[in-house]
Structures are given as structure tokens and as C-alpha cells.
Design an enzyme around this catalytic site. Structure first.
Site, mmCIF file in Angstrom:
data_model
loop_
_atom_site.group_PDB
_atom_site.id
_atom_site.type_symbol
_atom_site.label_atom_id
_atom_site.label_comp_id
_atom_site.label_asym_id
_atom_site.label_seq_id
_atom_site.Cartn_x
_atom_site.Cartn_y
_atom_site.Cartn_z
ATOM 1 N N HIS A 103 -1.638 26.468 48.451
ATOM 2 C CA HIS A 103 -1.666 25.053 48.855
ATOM 3 C C HIS A 103 -0.846 24.858 50.140
ATOM 4 O O HIS A 103 -1.287 24.171 51.068
ATOM 5 C CB HIS A 103 -1.121 24.181 47.717
ATOM 6 N N GLU A 104 0.338 25.455 50.196
ATOM 7 C CA GLU A 104 1.177 25.315 51.407
ATOM 8 C C GLU A 104 0.491 25.962 52.610
ATOM 9 O O GLU A 104 0.576 25.452 53.728
ATOM 10 C CB GLU A 104 2.572 25.903 51.182
ATOM 11 N N HIS A 107 -1.767 23.581 54.216
ATOM 12 C CA HIS A 107 -1.129 22.703 55.213
ATOM 13 C C HIS A 107 -0.976 23.411 56.559
ATOM 14 O O HIS A 107 -1.162 22.804 57.610
ATOM 15 C CB HIS A 107 0.249 22.250 54.718
HETATM 16 ZN ZN LIG Z 1 1.111 19.570 49.916
#
Ligand SMILES: [Zn+2]
Length: 233
Positions: A103-104, A107
Site C-alpha cells: 500500500h505504501e 503512494h
Molecule cells: Zn495510505
């Protein structure tokens, strides 16, 4: 009529409801995370190895993977280009830890691709900070001075906070969507493992929905308080 009525603000119930909803969302993240933190991925790779793989295959070579203190304090910092994995994630081989690390990376990829909502969120951070510091003092001052106009300015300033919470949703949902797509397409995780990582990320996303909902409750409360100031005039 009764003296205590001057001291008890019934709109405070909205704050309590908001806090309960946020607490439930946060508890769900921790419960879901610890459930899938016991499930180790079959390839036996660690969260930071997965992060490294994802970043490299996206052509991102200048983002450093660091360890950050705390439990699920994981984040991607675009200003110093670091991907920070928490103690709960770093070195772990669970599908939960891999989901969070991916998930990171989502980003970091958003940053690389100049994803619009991410840029918009970065711009809205200082405005949201101003909104959260100044909205209540302005509103209360408006009520004390009996100025509905000033009270309304307090509400308008708070809209920056709402805007920030709103723009956070596409940023977070999109990062998770990218993460799960990469994990399944690159076969880092198998289909059933992706499903478990998805549960963790879905629970995490709900905390942002809860935060937005509680901000709306607070906005509603401000409108009620400003309205009562108006009537007292
Ligand atoms: Zn996030």
C-alpha cells in the site's frame, strides 16, 4: 430552566458518536491485522523485500526504505522520498505486513506518476491545519459576540478540514487498489493470500471513511451551535 442546562451541550453527543465510530474502525484494523499477521506468505518474502521489488519494477530507484517506530505508523514521505515501515511490518513475512508495505508503495507510485488527488491533498494540508486550529475559536467568538456572520466564517474555515478528509479517500483507495493489483499480477502473493491482504487494506480504508463521517458530524454540530447563537440575538 435548570442550571445544568447551561453547562450541558446536547450537540456534544455528535462528538461522542464520531469518536465511537472512529474507535470501532481503528479496532477493526488492529483485529484484522493481527488475524492475518499470523498467516505467512508462501514465497517467504519479507515486507521490505516486497516493497523493494515493487519500487524497482515501477522504475523507482531513489526511494529509501526505512524503519519507523510504532505500530502501523507506516507511511510514504514524498518530501524526503522515504518509504517508512513500522515495527509491526518491517522484517515480517505475514500477508498483513506485505499488504501494508505494498500500500505504501502505491503512494510512492502515485507520487512518481503525479497522481492528481495526491498533489491536491499535499496542497490542502496547510489549509486543513488552519481550519482545524481556527474554526472553533472563530465560531465561539461569533457566538459570544452574537455575530452570526463571524460564526459562519468559523464554519467555512472548517470546510478545509472536510475537503482534506474528502480528498484523502481517493488517495487511500487508489493506493490499496494499486497494491493489490501488483501483488496479484506479479504473483508475489497467491490468490487466497491477496484476499487476506485485501481485508487488511479494506479495514484500514474504513478508518478514513470514519474520519470523514466524524468531520461531517462536527460540521453539523457547528451549524447547530451557530444557529442557536443566531436565535439568541
Ligand atoms: Zn495510505
Amino acid at each position: 430552566m435548570y442550571p445544568f442546562m447551561y453547562y450541558f451541550d446536547p450537540t456534544y453527543i455528535l462528538v461522542i458518536i464520531g469518536a465511537i465510530i472512529c474507535a470501532i474502525a481503528s479496532a477493526r484494523v488492529h483485529i484484522t491485522y493481527s488475524r492475518y499477521d499470523r498467516v505467512h506468505n508462501r514465497r517467504g518474502v519479507t515486507a521490505e523485500q516486497v516493497a523493494d521489488m515493487i519500487l524497482r519494477s515501477a522504475g523507482i530507484m531513489d526511494v529509501r526504505i526505512m524503519r519507523v517506530n510504532g505500530n502501523l505508523t507506516d507511511n510514504y514521505n514524498p518530501s524526503n522520498r522515504t518509504l517508512n515501515l513500522s515495527d509491526a511490518v518491517m522484517g515480517k513475512t505475514s500477508v498483513a505486513a506485505i499488504g501494508v508495505a505494498a500500500h505504501e508503495c502505491g503512494h510512492a507510485i502515485q507520487d512518481q506518476q503525479n497522481y492528481g488527488p495526491l498533489r491536491l491533498r499535499a496542497i490542502s494540508v496547510p489549509l486543513a491545519n488552519i481550519g482545524s486550529y481556527l474554526s472553533w475559536p472563530i465560531l465561539i467568538l461569533g457566538v459570544i459576540l452574537g455575530s452570526p456572520k463571524l460564526a459562519n466564517i468559523g464554519i467555512i474555515v472548517f470546510l478545509f478540514v472536510i475537503a482534506f478528509e474528502l480528498i484523502t479517500l481517493p488517495v487511500e483507495f487508489n493506493a490499496s487498489h494499486r497494491a493489490l493489483k501488483i501483488l496479484s499480477e506479479s504473483q508475489i502473493l497467491e490468490r487466497d493470500e491477496v484476499k487476506k491482504a485485501r481485508s487488511v487494506l479494506a479495514a484500514a480504508a474504513m478508518t478514513y471513511v470514519a474520519a470523514l463521517f466524524s468531520a461531517f458530524l462536527q460540521l453539523f454540530r457547528m451549524i447547530l451551535i451557530a444557529g442557536s447563537a443566531d436565535r439568541d440575538d
